[in-house]
Design a protein around this motif. Sequence first.
Motif: not given
Length: 181
Positions: A84-91, A93-97, A107-108
């Motif tokens: 899972a990858f996201g930056t800024g606020h989208s990170q 979402f990646a942290m939820e996954v 998951t990673h």
Amino acid sequence: HDEPAGGFRGCRRATSPCVSFHDPAQDRGLVERNRPRMSTVLADFSTEVRRRLDDLDQEVRAGGLDPAIDLIVSSLQRGGVLQAFGTGHSQAFAMEVAGRAGGLIPTHAIVLRDVVLRGGRDVSVLQGATLERDESVVDELYGLYSFEPADVFLIASNSGVNGAVVARGPAACTRPSRSSR
């Protein structure tokens, strides 16, 4: 770098021209005068959220997410990891996954801060939004992790324009797996 939300800096709140902090009667008056406008804003927000959730529900019921679900299931069945990858606020979402205690699938989270923690960048690159907009950081990030051919990538973006996110997709599709350093 970006200004913190609400004007907080160094544990002090910036003075607001709208709230007195001294006269409760004046503050109550301000709230009462703005109540109809705020009620309208909240009602509009609620309507928009419901519309978007209904649209998402219809897409799910029509099978719009089935190809993505099948890809993830296939990856996991072959021993892959959901990257899972996201930056800024989208990170977030990646942290939820990836990163939830007790998760039932492998998951990673691929996170920008690892260019400092595991790579050779100075901590100053984490200030502001410059790093998440830098397409070149993807190659550096990719070299910090070990990916396998069975892995699947979930890339989150609110804007769809940050360079690191835009570059991550093609990199995930075209790069051979590499071992961690």
